[in-house]
Scaffold this motif. Structure first.
Motif, PDB file in Angstrom:
ATOM      1  N   GLN A  75       0.841  -1.204   0.000  1.00 51.05           N
ATOM      2  CA  GLN A  75       0.000   0.000   0.000  1.00 51.05           C
ATOM      3  C   GLN A  75       0.876   1.254   0.000  1.00 51.05           C
ATOM      4  N   GLN A  76       1.948   1.238   0.768  1.00 50.37           N
ATOM      5  CA  GLN A  76       2.862   2.376   0.791  1.00 50.37           C
ATOM      6  C   GLN A  76       3.467   2.610  -0.597  1.00 50.37           C
ATOM      7  N   ALA A  77       3.806   1.521  -1.299  1.00 46.08           N
ATOM      8  CA  ALA A  77       4.376   1.663  -2.642  1.00 46.08           C
ATOM      9  C   ALA A  77       3.369   2.281  -3.599  1.00 46.08           C
ATOM     10  N   VAL A  78       2.117   1.867  -3.517  1.00 45.34           N
ATOM     11  CA  VAL A  78       1.085   2.436  -4.380  1.00 45.34           C
ATOM     12  C   VAL A  78       0.941   3.935  -4.121  1.00 45.34           C
ATOM     13  N   GLU A  79       1.068   4.343  -2.871  1.00 45.97           N
ATOM     14  CA  GLU A  79       0.856   5.739  -2.489  1.00 45.97           C
ATOM     15  C   GLU A  79       2.026   6.648  -2.840  1.00 45.97           C
ATOM     16  N   ARG A  80       3.280   6.121  -2.754  1.00 44.98           N
ATOM     17  CA  ARG A  80       4.410   7.035  -2.824  1.00 44.98           C
ATOM     18  C   ARG A  80       5.551   6.630  -3.740  1.00 44.98           C
ATOM     19  N   ALA A  81       5.503   5.458  -4.383  1.00 45.91           N
ATOM     20  CA  ALA A  81       6.622   5.033  -5.226  1.00 45.91           C
ATOM     21  C   ALA A  81       6.772   5.965  -6.425  1.00 45.91           C
ATOM     22  N   PRO A  82       8.011   6.300  -6.803  1.00 48.66           N
ATOM     23  CA  PRO A  82       8.219   7.233  -7.907  1.00 48.66           C
ATOM     24  C   PRO A  82       8.038   6.622  -9.296  1.00 48.66           C
ATOM     25  N   THR A  83       8.011   5.291  -9.420  1.00 44.62           N
ATOM     26  CA  THR A  83       7.875   4.687 -10.746  1.00 44.62           C
ATOM     27  C   THR A  83       6.670   3.749 -10.792  1.00 44.62           C
ATOM     28  N   HIS A  92      -0.071  -5.520  -6.603  1.00 48.06           N
ATOM     29  CA  HIS A  92      -0.191  -6.979  -6.527  1.00 48.06           C
ATOM     30  C   HIS A  92      -0.004  -7.475  -5.095  1.00 48.06           C
ATOM     31  N   LEU A  93       0.878  -6.838  -4.350  1.00 48.54           N
ATOM     32  CA  LEU A  93       1.078  -7.247  -2.954  1.00 48.54           C
ATOM     33  C   LEU A  93      -0.192  -7.044  -2.138  1.00 48.54           C
ATOM     34  N   VAL A  94      -0.828  -5.888  -2.315  1.00 47.02           N
ATOM     35  CA  VAL A  94      -2.037  -5.591  -1.540  1.00 47.02           C
ATOM     36  C   VAL A  94      -3.143  -6.584  -1.872  1.00 47.02           C
ATOM     37  N   VAL A  95      -3.439  -6.735  -3.152  1.00 48.63           N
ATOM     38  CA  VAL A  95      -4.555  -7.596  -3.565  1.00 48.63           C
ATOM     39  C   VAL A  95      -4.257  -9.058  -3.240  1.00 48.63           C
ATOM     40  N   GLN A 178       0.801 -19.776  -5.963  1.00 51.96           N
ATOM     41  CA  GLN A 178       0.409 -18.879  -7.044  1.00 51.96           C
ATOM     42  C   GLN A 178       0.646 -17.424  -6.664  1.00 51.96           C
ATOM     43  N   THR A 179       0.236 -17.065  -5.458  1.00 46.95           N
ATOM     44  CA  THR A 179       0.359 -15.675  -5.018  1.00 46.95           C
ATOM     45  C   THR A 179       1.813 -15.256  -4.893  1.00 46.95           C
ATOM     46  N   VAL A 180       2.628 -16.081  -4.234  1.00 48.55           N
ATOM     47  CA  VAL A 180       4.027 -15.726  -4.009  1.00 48.55           C
ATOM     48  C   VAL A 180       4.785 -15.651  -5.330  1.00 48.55           C
ATOM     49  N   LEU A 181       4.521 -16.581  -6.250  1.00 43.31           N
ATOM     50  CA  LEU A 181       5.202 -16.540  -7.540  1.00 43.31           C
ATOM     51  C   LEU A 181       4.817 -15.292  -8.324  1.00 43.31           C
ATOM     52  N   ASP A 182       3.546 -14.905  -8.251  1.00 41.80           N
ATOM     53  CA  ASP A 182       3.109 -13.663  -8.893  1.00 41.80           C
ATOM     54  C   ASP A 182       3.865 -12.470  -8.321  1.00 41.80           C
ATOM     55  N   HIS A 183       4.013 -12.415  -6.999  1.00 46.32           N
ATOM     56  CA  HIS A 183       4.691 -11.288  -6.377  1.00 46.32           C
ATOM     57  C   HIS A 183       6.180 -11.278  -6.711  1.00 46.32           C
ATOM     58  N   ILE A 184       6.806 -12.452  -6.715  1.00 42.54           N
ATOM     59  CA  ILE A 184       8.215 -12.534  -7.102  1.00 42.54           C
ATOM     60  C   ILE A 184       8.404 -11.995  -8.516  1.00 42.54           C
ATOM     61  N   THR A 185       7.503 -12.389  -9.427  1.00 41.17           N
ATOM     62  CA  THR A 185       7.596 -11.946 -10.815  1.00 41.17           C
ATOM     63  C   THR A 185       7.445 -10.433 -10.925  1.00 41.17           C
ATOM     64  N   MET A 186       6.490  -9.871 -10.194  1.00 39.73           N
ATOM     65  CA  MET A 186       6.263  -8.423 -10.241  1.00 39.73           C
ATOM     66  C   MET A 186       7.442  -7.658  -9.634  1.00 39.73           C
ATOM     67  N   GLY A 231      -7.997   3.219   3.817  1.00 38.18           N
ATOM     68  CA  GLY A 231      -8.225   4.320   2.898  1.00 38.18           C
ATOM     69  C   GLY A 231      -9.102   3.924   1.726  1.00 38.18           C
ATOM     70  N   ASP A 232      -9.140   4.777   0.709  1.00 38.05           N
ATOM     71  CA  ASP A 232     -10.032   4.554  -0.429  1.00 38.05           C
ATOM     72  C   ASP A 232      -9.285   4.423  -1.747  1.00 38.05           C
ATOM     73  N   LEU A 233      -8.019   3.971  -1.691  1.00 33.64           N
ATOM     74  CA  LEU A 233      -7.277   3.758  -2.937  1.00 33.64           C
ATOM     75  C   LEU A 233      -7.878   2.600  -3.713  1.00 33.64           C
ATOM     76  N   SER A 234      -7.783   2.658  -5.032  1.00 35.91           N
ATOM     77  CA  SER A 234      -8.274   1.562  -5.871  1.00 35.91           C
ATOM     78  C   SER A 234      -7.091   0.740  -6.364  1.00 35.91           C
ATOM     79  N   TYR A 235      -7.334  -0.552  -6.561  1.00 32.80           N
ATOM     80  CA  TYR A 235      -6.287  -1.472  -6.992  1.00 32.80           C
ATOM     81  C   TYR A 235      -6.763  -2.211  -8.222  1.00 32.80           C
ATOM     82  N   THR A 236      -5.851  -2.426  -9.166  1.00 29.85           N
ATOM     83  CA  THR A 236      -6.248  -2.964 -10.469  1.00 29.85           C
ATOM     84  C   THR A 236      -6.043  -4.457 -10.610  1.00 29.85           C
TER      85      THR A 236
END
Length: 259
Positions: A75-83, A92-95, A178-186, A231-236
């Protein structure tokens, strides 16, 4: 005649000694206390879904702990990451962990395993370290701290998926894989992962014996709070569809970055 009898006795004695040498390892390890199988049986408790071992319980706790720190890190990355690549990994981590946490809490409730409600001290330290970082340093720390953590959990997931005798734990391990492999890939798609550091860290590390929480005693433990974003952030991103017991593995993953 005496020499003949003595020779026969020596032959018989040699045969007995040979058979004894062959049988000694079997007697020493097959059914004596302290063997791996005895430790497995002594740490396991029966459930309607199959025996629940200390490693199974340790796995449940680790899945829960992963969500308790990796979800807020995402969630912190979604809010403040520069890229965008870091923000996508955070999404992907949040969802993924919100979904996996719900599954872990459901399994723990059915099996009577108590789960923690706070990240452990080391994980809290990682969150503080991320909060203090900025810019490129933040991206590097985010990608590598989380990639190392996911790699260690991935190894445990493989062990549990291979060895568990409990149906619920087996299904959860499939979901976690499945979840961990997805996160590793991302995380690797961010281009910030230091693979040399990963290899050196793995070579220097030592594996600790799993302990897990105490075996269930028949009492119903307190229900843990859900790990959900604030909060009210949306995730894709969305969790892979997994209706009921898994019958097939969804291998659709983001394409690796072009060199």
């Amino acid at each position: 005649m005496v020499r003949h009898i003595n020779g026969t006795v020596l032959i018989i004695a040699g045969i007995v000694a040979t058979v004894g040498a062959l049988l000694f390892p079997v007697w020493s390890y097959a059914d004596r206390s302290g063997t791996g199988r005895d430790r497995l049986d002594s740490s396991s408790v029966p459930t309607r879904w199959g025996p629940l071992s200390a490693t199974d319980r340790d796995f449940l706790v680790r899945v829960r702990l992963a969500g308790l720190w990796e979800l807020p890190a995402g969630q912190q990355a979604v809010e403040r990451a520069p890229t965008q690549a870091i923000r996508d990994a955070g999404d992907h981590l949040v969802v993924g962990h919100a979904d996996l946490d719900a599954r872990a809490r459901d399994v723990a409730a059915k099996l009577g395993v108590e789960l923690p409600n706070q990240p452990n001290e080391q994980q809290q330290g990682w969150l503080r370290e991320l909060s203090a970082a900025r810019g490129a340093e933040y991206e590097r720390k985010f990608a590598n701290l989380l990639r190392i953590a996911h790699g260690k959990v991935f190894a445990l997931v493989a062990q549990v998926r291979h060895t568990t005798r409990n149906t619920l734990i087996r299904h959860l391990a499939t979901d976690a894989n499945q979840t961990v492999l997805d996160h590793i890939t991302m995380l690797e798609a961010t281009g910030r992962v230091d693979f040399d550091a990963l290899a050196h860290e793995a070579a220097d590390g030592t594996a600790a014996s799993p302990t897990g929480p105490p075996a269930p005693d028949g009492e119903v433990p307190a229900a843990p709070d859900p790990a959900v974003p604030s909060g009210d952030l949306s995730y894709t991103s969305r969790p892979s569809p997994r209706p009921g017991p898994p019958t097939a593995i969804d291998t659709a993953r983001p394409a690796p970055p072009t060199p």
